[in-house]
Design an enzyme around this catalytic site. Structure first.
Site, short mmCIF file in Angstrom:
data_model
loop_
_atom_site.label_atom_id
_atom_site.label_comp_id
_atom_site.label_asym_id
_atom_site.label_seq_id
_atom_site.Cartn_x
_atom_site.Cartn_y
_atom_site.Cartn_z
N HIS A 345 0.78 -1.22 0.00
CA HIS A 345 0.00 0.00 0.00
C HIS A 345 0.83 1.29 0.00
O HIS A 345 0.27 2.38 -0.10
CB HIS A 345 -0.89 -0.04 1.25
CG HIS A 345 -1.96 0.98 1.29
ND1 HIS A 345 -2.48 1.60 0.16
CD2 HIS A 345 -2.63 1.53 2.32
CE1 HIS A 345 -3.40 2.45 0.53
NE2 HIS A 345 -3.51 2.44 1.83
N TYR A 476 -12.46 7.02 10.94
CA TYR A 476 -11.66 7.51 9.81
C TYR A 476 -12.24 7.00 8.50
O TYR A 476 -12.63 5.84 8.38
CB TYR A 476 -10.22 7.03 9.95
CG TYR A 476 -9.35 7.23 8.73
CD1 TYR A 476 -8.63 8.39 8.56
CD2 TYR A 476 -9.24 6.25 7.75
CE1 TYR A 476 -7.82 8.58 7.44
CE2 TYR A 476 -8.44 6.43 6.63
CZ TYR A 476 -7.74 7.59 6.48
OH TYR A 476 -6.95 7.79 5.39
N THR A 489 -4.52 10.94 -0.09
CA THR A 489 -5.82 11.01 0.58
C THR A 489 -5.76 12.02 1.72
O THR A 489 -4.69 12.40 2.19
CB THR A 489 -6.23 9.65 1.18
OG1 THR A 489 -5.28 9.27 2.18
CG2 THR A 489 -6.33 8.59 0.11
#
Length: 792
Positions: A345, A476, A489
């Protein structure tokens, strides 16, 4: 023979990159106001007063100077948060499995011939290679949202990229010339070339299927219990510092210590084979994991795609958790043809991988259509020449026959594998995964009711959690900021004054109209927050960058204290102000309980998916929390939840009851707006020779049935709706809140000193440093044992 494909036209993939704006750095005061708004509903009144005082002190003292230095730092970079973001991921020491890597589970392939493992894997591989070709030739159309282009930089970091553990933290390495893939079967490694130097395919789908069948047959020759003992892939699930030391062991030549005339050559030691095996894996385009298991339930499929299964036979781990390499993009295909993606990621976000997965799924369908009608459209601007029609000499220097990588299992490595596997098994056992595939309604119904689908589902998470635990916790959700150059993001903090008011009202015995009005206000607030975050105007990334700037200057001041010349070696400051020593003091803002609460996510969520996906998910981000990946489809909602055994099934059951109850409230208000009797159009009767309507259609007896169930609704009985609290009934929130507030405000608010900001969510980084290296092409020998192809 057909000619090779012509050189690509001027690239369209990155055509808008130089036109994208930089991620904005908001004014300091605006960020602090948003921060206070985000933490207020999470704190007691006394805690909030302390947080306000800390924020005020920050604005008056260290904040302005840190803001100025951040602006100077950002002036020479594509994005002010990018390096801090990479640092946060790559200095993360915990295992990436279940902590950082998410998964996607694809829908089954509708093509009849691809319902088995070999054909499904070959089909996905061919489509992936077409995607790789489109990216490299810059023919992939850029992402657009409402006719606005998005940053495409992440697409250059998907393939040929690996996370490499070193003694000084991890780094990302990319091989832009990679042309081979690595295949794993029963914890064993194989490789072969799939592209030529022009990024054109050198194998057909049938060739790939033959290679995969050959690999599976060869892997079965080694008993699974024996193969697991040499499952080097489990090392990628280790603590990153341990994995770094083991990589050093694998790449070290023992003759280096005894050579009299300098270091030994690469080929002089048996252990040099381990070094070459690592090079082949690191530089591969991607990994294909061919599992021998056949998970059936959605929860088991989710677990298999996220972390693999844990199965012990005769004291040996034989689960699919050993058939993985978590430092790279993995395409996972089970024995019965279910397929998914597990990805590292650091360099890419879910939105980028979603585009990739959607395109390859679409391509598999279009290729099937083309087999029926040769004029069917193609997803790609240009296509690779058919390898079956090419002169093999045009492929260049390629190896298309699979070769097996064979490791030299020294005692230290065997022992390390044993303990890495037991720690991975423990990690798997510490987590649970549950799935809710809610089919009563989805996006279409939610929109028809006047709600934002994402905000609607977010409020569902809040209500379900509050119904179980009687409190609201930090939540979140990532907001995409790819409208900006190298955007990633921003953190949407779901809990707001409006959401707290809603869940409290929802758990009271209030009228349906009142509950829905509170829900609408909470959804509107969430939509507003999402819009601000997507514009780069959230508070989390900005404050994290200011925190990182403080850390840098604190380290520089410590270093300069021992420098008699007093020179400042900071790379982000060339002219320190007279007040620079203020940066060396820990700002009260970052030592306040509010900072800790906002950076300890209990409910970590992410909305990512479309019809090509069945499930999406990731591990929990805190010991006391849930990791929730969800997909809002037209007529369904798919949710994969994980936790450290925190009643995950019960949470999803409560969530399902909530969805049904809100639908009942909506129906109740709709019926209340009507007069009770449906208006009918009067039918005039005809006299004389003309017959009446009733004479033509005889009157039928019986009671008119209202509230017909539509075919899109499930068979869940209506009486099940409205039972979100599972028999407990509504409770007096006001009385309970009063008691809790009195108890909490009677305590002194604790001050916590943070060594680093918490990073709870899948998209929110931990705290740490990186470099993304362009890996030079690796000159490979014919590494590994050549396999004899199977006949299929």
């Amino acid at each position: 023979m057909p000619a090779l494909a012509p050189p690509p036209p001027p690239g369209v993939t990155f055509a808008y990159q130089d036109k994208l704006a930089k991620l904005p750095i908001p004014p300091l005061n605006d960020t602090i106001e948003r921060y206070l708004e985000a933490v207020r509903p999470l704190e007691t009144p006394r805690e909030y007063e302390d947080t306000r005082a800390a924020a005020r002190a920050f604005v008056e003292k260290q904040g302005p100077e840190l803001q100025e230095r951040l602006l100077q730092y950002a002036s020479t970079r594509s994005s002010y948060i990018e390096q801090f973001w990479y640092d946060s991921y790559l200095n993360y020491d915990n295992p990436v499995v279940l902590n950082l890597n998410p998964f996607f589970l694809l829908e089954d392939d509708p093509t009849p011939s691809r319902d088995n493992q070999v054909n499904r894997a070959a089909s996905l591989a061919i489509s992936t290679l077409a995607f790789v070709r489109a990216v490299r030739r810059e023919e992939l159309p850029p992402d657009m949202v409402r006719n606005k282009p998005l940053c495409m930089y992440q697409y250059s970091r998907i393939f040929g990229t690996a996370r490499i553990s070193t003694a000084n933290g991890c780094i990302m390495q990319s091989d832009a010339s990679s042309k081979h893939i690595v295949v794993m079967a029963r914890s064993q490694f194989y490789w072969f070339d799939v592209l030529d130097d022009n990024s054109d395919l050198v194998m057909t789908e049938k060739d790939l299927a033959q290679n995969f069948a050959t690999i599976i047959n060869d892997a079965q020759n080694t008993p699974v219990t024996e193969a697991a003992k040499g499952a080097v892939g489990v090392l990628t699930a280790e603590n990153r510092r341990i994995w770094a030391s083991l990589r050093e062991l694998l790449t070290r030549d023992p003759l280096d210590d005894v050579a009299e005339d300098g270091p030994a050559t690469v080929n002089s030691s048996p252990l040099s084979n381990n070094h070459e095996c690592l090079q082949v894996i690191d530089s591969a385009l991607f990994i294909v994991c061919l599992d021998y298991s056949e998970p059936q339930t959605p929860s088991d499929l989710a677990m298999n795609m996220l972390c693999g299964t844990n199965v012990i036979e005769k004291g040996v781990q034989v689960g699919t958790c050993t058939n993985r390499w978590y430092d790279k993009l993995q395409i996972i295909v089970t024995k019965n043809g279910s397929a998914g993606i597990n990805f590292e990621h650091t360099g890419v976000d879910g939105h980028t991988i979603l585009r990739f997965v959607s395109d390859i799924y679409t391509d598999t369908i279009l290729r099937f259509a083309k087999s029926i009608n040769g004029k069917a459209p193609s997803l790609w601007t240009s296509e690779s020449p058919d390898p079956a029609q090419r002169d093999p000499s045009s492929f260049g220097e390629v190896t298309t026959t699979p070769r097996k990588l064979e490791w030299t299992m020294i005692p230290e490595l065997s022992l390390a594998l044993r303990f890495a596997e037991t720690r991975l098994a423990d990690l798997i056992h510490q987590n649970e995964f549950e799935v809710l595939e809610f089919s009563n309604y989805g996006m279409n119904y939610i929109k028809s009711a006047g709600f934002s689908p994402d905000a609607y589902v977010q409020m569902a998470f809040q209500a379900a959690y509050y119904a179980l635990y009687g409190k609201c916790e930090c939540t979140y959700e990532p907001a995409m900021t790819k409208y900006f150059l190298h955007g990633r993001t921003e953190a949407i903090r779901t809990v707001s004054d409006e959401s707290v008011a809603f869940v409290r009202k929802f758990c009271e015995d209030a009228p349906a109209k009142t509950k829905l009005e509170y829900l609408r206000r909470a959804c509107d607030k969430h939509t507003q927050t999402t819009r601000m975050c997507s514009q780069g105007l959230g508070q989390d990334r900005h404050l994290y960058a200011l925190y990182c700037m403080h850390q840098r200057y604190a380290e520089d001041e410590l270093a300069s204290a021992g420098d008699e010349s007093g020179s400042d070696s900071a790379t982000v400051n060339s002219s320190p102000s007279a007040n620079s020593k203020l940066c060396g003091e820990m700002p009260p803002l970052f030592a306040d309980v509010g900072w800790e609460k906002l950076n300890t996510t209990i409910i970590s969520t992410s909305n990512c998916g479309n019809p090509s996906l069945r499930l999406f998910g990731f591990g929990p981000t805190s010991l006391d929390g849930f990791g929730i990946g969800y997909i809002i489809k037209n007529d369904a909602i798919s949710i994969c939840a994980s936790s450290k055994h925190k009643q995950t099934r019960r949470f999803l059951d409560t969530l399902q009851n909530y969805f049904l109850e809100v639908r009942s409230l909506l129906r109740a208000t709709e019926q209340g707006r009507s007069t009770g009797t449906r208006a009918r159009t009067p039918v005039p009767s005809r006299r004389g020779s003309t017959t009446t309507l009733s004479a033509t259609f005889p009157k039928r007896s019986g009671r008119e049935v209202d509230g017909l169930r539509r075919s899109s609704e499930s068979a869940v009985e209506e009486e099940d709706a409205g039972d979100m609290l599972s028999g407990y009934g509504y409770f007096d929130v006001g009385e309970m809140e009063l008691l809790i507030r009195e108890h909490e405000t009677g305590k002194s608010s604790s001050k916590l000193t943070l060594s680093a900001p918490g990073t709870p969510a899948m998209e929110t980084p931990p705290n740490v440093s990186t470099e993304v290296l362009a890996r030079p092409p690796v000159r490979r020998r014919e590494v590994g044992r050549k396999l004899r192809l199977a006949d299929i």
